[in-house]
Design a protein around this motif. Sequence first.
Motif, short mmCIF file in Angstrom:
data_model
loop_
_atom_site.label_atom_id
_atom_site.label_comp_id
_atom_site.label_asym_id
_atom_site.label_seq_id
_atom_site.Cartn_x
_atom_site.Cartn_y
_atom_site.Cartn_z
N UNK A 210 0.82 -1.20 0.00
CA UNK A 210 0.00 0.00 0.00
C UNK A 210 0.86 1.26 0.00
N UNK A 211 2.13 1.13 -0.32
CA UNK A 211 2.98 2.29 -0.53
C UNK A 211 4.01 2.56 0.52
N UNK A 212 4.07 1.77 1.59
CA UNK A 212 5.02 2.05 2.66
C UNK A 212 6.46 1.98 2.22
N UNK A 213 6.92 0.80 1.85
CA UNK A 213 8.31 0.64 1.42
C UNK A 213 8.52 1.25 0.04
N UNK A 214 7.45 1.48 -0.66
CA UNK A 214 7.48 2.04 -2.01
C UNK A 214 7.84 3.53 -2.00
N UNK A 215 7.44 4.25 -0.95
CA UNK A 215 7.50 5.71 -0.92
C UNK A 215 8.92 6.25 -1.07
N UNK A 216 9.06 7.25 -1.94
CA UNK A 216 10.33 7.93 -2.18
C UNK A 216 9.99 9.35 -2.63
N UNK A 217 10.00 10.33 -1.71
CA UNK A 217 9.50 11.67 -2.02
C UNK A 217 10.13 12.27 -3.28
N UNK A 218 9.25 12.83 -4.11
CA UNK A 218 9.70 13.44 -5.36
C UNK A 218 9.78 12.48 -6.52
#
Length: 443
Positions: A210-218
């Motif tokens: 659901x995007x947790x480890x996926x997240x990378x700002x920008x």
Amino acid sequence: MRTIRIGAGSGFSGDRIEPAVELAEHGGLQYLVFECLAERTIALAQLARRRDPEGGYDPLLAARMRAVLPACRRQGIRIVTNMGAANPLAAARRVAQVARDLGLAGLRVAAVTGDDVTDRLRGTETMLDEGGTVAALGNRLVSANAYIGAAPIAEALAAGAEVVVTGRVADPALFLGPLMREFGWAEDDWTRLGRGTLVGHLLECAGQVTGGYFADPGFKDVPDLARLGFPLAEVDEAGEAIITKVPGSGGRVTPATCTEQLLYEVHDPARYLQPDVAADFSGVRMEPLGEDAVRVSGAGGAPRTGMLKVSVGCHEGWFGEGQISYAGPGAVVRGRLALEVVRERLRLIGHEAEEMRFELVGLDSILGPAEGAAEPREVRLRVAGRCASPEEAERIGHEVDSLYLNGPASGGGVAKSVREVIGIRSCLIPEAEARPQINWVEA
């Protein structure tokens, strides 16, 4: 076509509890699965059980059950979890006790045992994937747990279990078991087992999809991570599924988040070897269905190999560590001097270690030194080593501690620790060597 909804209540032992409560209360689920067991986790659990015969299960088991059991009992949601770790039967008794404390009389809890093959393998010439044999580990052997499959979970659910507690099972099997029970899938229906394994694989790491480890700002922005919602799957009788989450929860579900999780720990997408099936993910398709919903289809399967992977835990000595911070002008120079002081001190006192690390966190601890990089205003010195005894390991932290008055100026915030090191090896055994059993406990 009939569907059921399965939610992922956790992706590792220390995961958050609130998203599982959100799923239980608002997910419209039939099943809630807690996946909490990593390779190293179960070896540490075996050590805990040695210290306490009623221990060895997940430390958050009672807290999680207290949080979700009322909603699950009220809505008829069944729970499946590997929080039993090294002691599923004791864990089942603890679940029953929590249920009694909550006034939930008659809750039926099944403990699936039989994954612990330590005594069966001890002293054998079974080859380890890393080289050598189990016998060669001698007294260093801590544990050996086979990855068993979904069939005993399905059997326990068919017999009326409201909570199923297991030890080491394959992660996707926690989700495949409910699907086999609900839809009556045969143990040789390779296509549907492959599809069910895909569903389990996508859900097993919870917030990762659901995007947790996926997240990378920008680059890969994900909204409201502090309220990250955990995923659920709506699965039909053919094994096709929609991956989504509770509306209004944080995070996002997209083909990209699902694809990253699809590739997690998969070496050959055409033969993802599991105790239930050799799953084929090579033809998987991801189709977005509006906001935070992805249809996944196209998985297949082939007959299982008849062999089970075994996670083998062994004692690898003791880990000693010391840390101290330096800040302000000259922080890096002082930090480097402190490293050299500790290195020389350990040599002078005759310290013995099998391996050592001397590093400045924020400068060279992960990627190594970088030429031309701007020096930071603060650094954290870290000295760590693996030693044969806890006494030798303790000496590392002592020398870092002594920098307070005997090292460079203005060091502060010392932390030191000693802990046992558990190494993980693996091997294969015939599936007949693991003998799953179902044990019943009632609140």
